[in-house]
Design an enzyme around this catalytic site. Structure first.
Site, PDB file in Angstrom:
ATOM      1  N   GLU A  67       1.216  -1.220  -0.270  1.00  0.00           N
ATOM      2  CA  GLU A  67      -0.346   0.144   0.169  1.00  0.00           C
ATOM      3  C   GLU A  67       1.049   1.409  -0.082  1.00  0.00           C
ATOM      4  O   GLU A  67       1.720   1.245   1.122  1.00  0.00           O
ATOM      5  CB  GLU A  67      -0.389  -0.273   1.190  1.00  0.00           C
ATOM      6  CG  GLU A  67      -2.351  -0.718   0.980  1.00  0.00           C
ATOM      7  CD  GLU A  67      -3.547  -0.827   2.382  1.00  0.00           C
ATOM      8  OE1 GLU A  67      -2.607  -2.020   2.939  1.00  0.00           O
ATOM      9  OE2 GLU A  67      -4.162  -0.281   2.212  1.00  0.00           O
ATOM     10  N   THR A 271      -9.156   0.370 -19.315  1.00  0.00           N
ATOM     11  CA  THR A 271      -9.009  -0.844 -19.134  1.00  0.00           C
ATOM     12  C   THR A 271      -7.261  -1.206 -19.701  1.00  0.00           C
ATOM     13  O   THR A 271      -7.029  -0.507 -20.432  1.00  0.00           O
ATOM     14  CB  THR A 271      -9.923  -2.330 -19.159  1.00  0.00           C
ATOM     15  OG1 THR A 271     -10.179  -1.235 -20.283  1.00  0.00           O
ATOM     16  CG2 THR A 271     -10.558  -1.731 -18.337  1.00  0.00           C
ATOM     17  N   LYS A 274      -9.086  -5.220 -22.535  1.00  0.00           N
ATOM     18  CA  LYS A 274     -10.230  -5.268 -24.289  1.00  0.00           C
ATOM     19  C   LYS A 274      -9.238  -4.779 -25.270  1.00  0.00           C
ATOM     20  O   LYS A 274      -8.027  -5.723 -25.456  1.00  0.00           O
ATOM     21  CB  LYS A 274     -10.954  -3.754 -23.813  1.00  0.00           C
ATOM     22  CG  LYS A 274     -11.268  -4.165 -22.344  1.00  0.00           C
ATOM     23  CD  LYS A 274     -12.414  -3.320 -22.887  1.00  0.00           C
ATOM     24  CE  LYS A 274     -13.436  -2.789 -21.337  1.00  0.00           C
ATOM     25  NZ  LYS A 274     -14.766  -4.112 -20.363  1.00  0.00           N
ATOM     26  N   ARG A 280      -6.477  -8.217 -16.689  1.00  0.00           N
ATOM     27  CA  ARG A 280      -7.364  -7.541 -16.576  1.00  0.00           C
ATOM     28  C   ARG A 280      -6.542  -6.873 -14.732  1.00  0.00           C
ATOM     29  O   ARG A 280      -6.013  -7.333 -14.428  1.00  0.00           O
ATOM     30  CB  ARG A 280      -8.766  -9.060 -15.454  1.00  0.00           C
ATOM     31  CG  ARG A 280      -9.252  -9.367 -16.399  1.00  0.00           C
ATOM     32  CD  ARG A 280     -10.118 -10.279 -15.761  1.00  0.00           C
ATOM     33  NE  ARG A 280     -11.075  -9.630 -15.987  1.00  0.00           N
ATOM     34  CZ  ARG A 280     -12.278  -9.678 -17.538  1.00  0.00           C
ATOM     35  NH1 ARG A 280     -11.708 -10.484 -17.801  1.00  0.00           N
ATOM     36  NH2 ARG A 280     -12.963  -9.195 -17.472  1.00  0.00           N
TER      37      ARG A 280
END
Ligand code: PLP
Length: 478
Positions: A67, A271, A274, A280
């Protein structure tokens, strides 16, 4: 170029290892490859990532918490994640010519959430903190905090309507964006079904949105982003472009000048899976001005980044920087045009009358079918598509009157112009030989379909020829 022999060994061994723990999962992975190899995949949002991209996802980078931001993490030992995230961001900046790139979003929806909150932080929170004379939100007193929270809830977003091809995350009620913002939509011209920029400008002047959002999931045309920026500037809006669908065409330099969102938008989201042909995931690109607030994506709305996925994004972005990818992207657009022409010459109605991106949107109402019936008849014949609304759709968003097709996946397999013309012919064969199925009451319904005898076999046989001539992952022995 992927070393196919090495990839074959890697996958064979990986499957052996998985099988030793849970054979049903190893079998499902193998079955998915068989299914994808054996069907005509025309889903506009899907593609086939390279073995290099796929292999990058499955390793111990997944086990690391990181993080924070590059060089500034809330955990020790993040030096390799820093490398991964830096390389992904560097490739994204250079590929798209963006001032700043953020590779942490886990998906397109996450990228949009990061963008929305970054815009709110930059436009609303920043000035509010300045007027209260504090730097940190935690230093606001309770009254000032309540005022800020109220202001967040008062903001407006103007985006493309769902039935014109917009996306749920652009301010629609089922999505959190519709709960965060007051939303209004712009549609398309009722005659031409094309974007009407004057109507967008009129809506913006009246509604005065904080965010003007451009981008789509089912609009088969290019967008003039220079014009959208003019509209945003006139009303003081931030222009955000969601290029999730067409990022591959931007990366491949098919969309340039006014059609390239990067030089015109304040914030661009995408994204990576695609038309960009990566894993992904999501990305946010921004101008220097918005970079500090986008960089707060974690912990603002994201948890720990998926380091293995950021690594796979870096590999996919490296691939997208090659001449080979530019050739691919041009072929995606050329093939969509051939596909659209194949339908037009056979009398099928297309939304907007054609395409100039990677999407072809069929209006199947003249065949007496709903989109849902057409989608399931096509699936029966081995053609994988998805139903989609058309502008002012009388059948609503569930049954719909349209079927959306896209060329990125089959172009990745090597399908060319002759193949796509043949695909149009096969789809028309299915549509002309399908009738609505009967409901329990014995009347034609909107859900079930009846495909005439023999059509499925005929279409499967013709598809098999093309699929065999253009194998998925050629040489990969599995
Ligand atoms: N934005 C647009 C324009 C999309 O088409 C999609 C997905 O279909 C998304 C965002 C959401 O992407 P994801 O499914 O990765 O969350």
């Amino acid at each position: 170029m992927t070393d196919v022999a090495a990839a074959s060994i890697a996958y064979q061994n990986a499957l052996k290892v998985i099988k030793s723990v849970e054979p049903r999962i190893a079998d499902a992975i193998t079955a998915e490859l068989t299914d994808q190899r054996g069907s005509l995949k025309l889903i506009a949002s899907e593609n086939y990532a390279s073995p290099a991209v796929l292999l990058t996802m499955g390793n111990w980078l997944s086990d690391k918490y990181a993080e924070g931001t590059i060089g500034h993490r809330f955990y020790a030992g993040c030096q390799n994640v820093d490398t991964v995230e830096s390389v992904a961001a560097e490739h994204a900046r250079e590929l798209f010519g963006a001032e700043y790139a953020y590779a942490q979003p886990h998906s397109g929806i996450d990228a949009n959430l990061v963008a929305f909150w970054s815009i709110l932080a930059h436009r609303i929170e920043g000035p509010e903190l300045a007027s209260a004379g504090v730097k940190n939100m935690n230093d606001l007193d309770e009254d000032a905090w309540e005022t800020l929270r109220k202001k967040f809830g008062e903001q407006r977003m103007l985006g493309m309507s769902l039935d014109a091809g917009g996306h749920l995350t652009h301010g629609f009620r089922p999505n959190i964006s519709g709960k965060m913002f007051h939303q209004r939509s712009y549609g398309t011209d009722p005659e031409t079904q094309l974007l009407d920029y004057d109507a967008v400008a009129a809506a913006a002047r009246e509604f005065k949105p904080l965010i003007l959002i451009a981008g789509y999931s089912a609009y088969p045309r290019r967008v003039d982003f220079a014009r959208m920026r003019e509209i945003a500037d006139e009303v003081g809006a931030t222009l955000m472009v969601d290029m999730a669908h067409f990022a591959g065409l931007v990366a491949g330099k098919v969309f340039t000048g006014d059609e390239d969102p990067i030089p015109h938008a304040h914030v661009v989201t995408t994204t990576t899976h695609k038309s960009l042909r990566g894993p992904r995931g999501g990305l946010v690109l921004a101008t220097e001005e918005y970079a500090p607030s986008v960089d707060r994506g974690c912990p603002m709305v994201l948890g720990g980044p998926l380091s293995n996925m950021m690594a796979a994004k870096a590999v996919a972005l490296a691939e997208a920087r090659t001449q080979e990818f530019r050739t691919y992207a041009q072929a995606v657009a050329d093939n969509a045009k051939t596909l659209a022409d194949g339908f037009l010459k056979r009398g099928t109605n297309l939304v907007t009358g054609g395409t100039d991106n990677h999407i072809v949107l069929l209006d199947v109402s003249k065949y007496g079918l709903t989109g849902r019936q057409a989608e399931s008849a096509l699936l029966e014949a081995g053609i994988v598509t998805n139903r989609n609304s058309v502008p002012s759709d009388p059948n609503g968003a569930w049954y719909t009157s349209g079927v959306r097709l896209g060329t990125p996946a089959l172009t990745s397999r090597g399908f060319g112009a002759d193949d796509f013309d043949r695909v149009a012919e096969l789809i028309v064969d299915v549509l002309t030989n399908t009738t609505p199925g009967l409901t329990a009451k014995g009347v034609p319904g909107k859900a079930k379909h009846v495909l005439a005898d023999g059509v499925s076999d005929r279409v499967h046989a013709a598809s098999a020829e093309m699929l065999e001539a253009n194998p998925l992952y050629p040489g990969l022995e599995l």
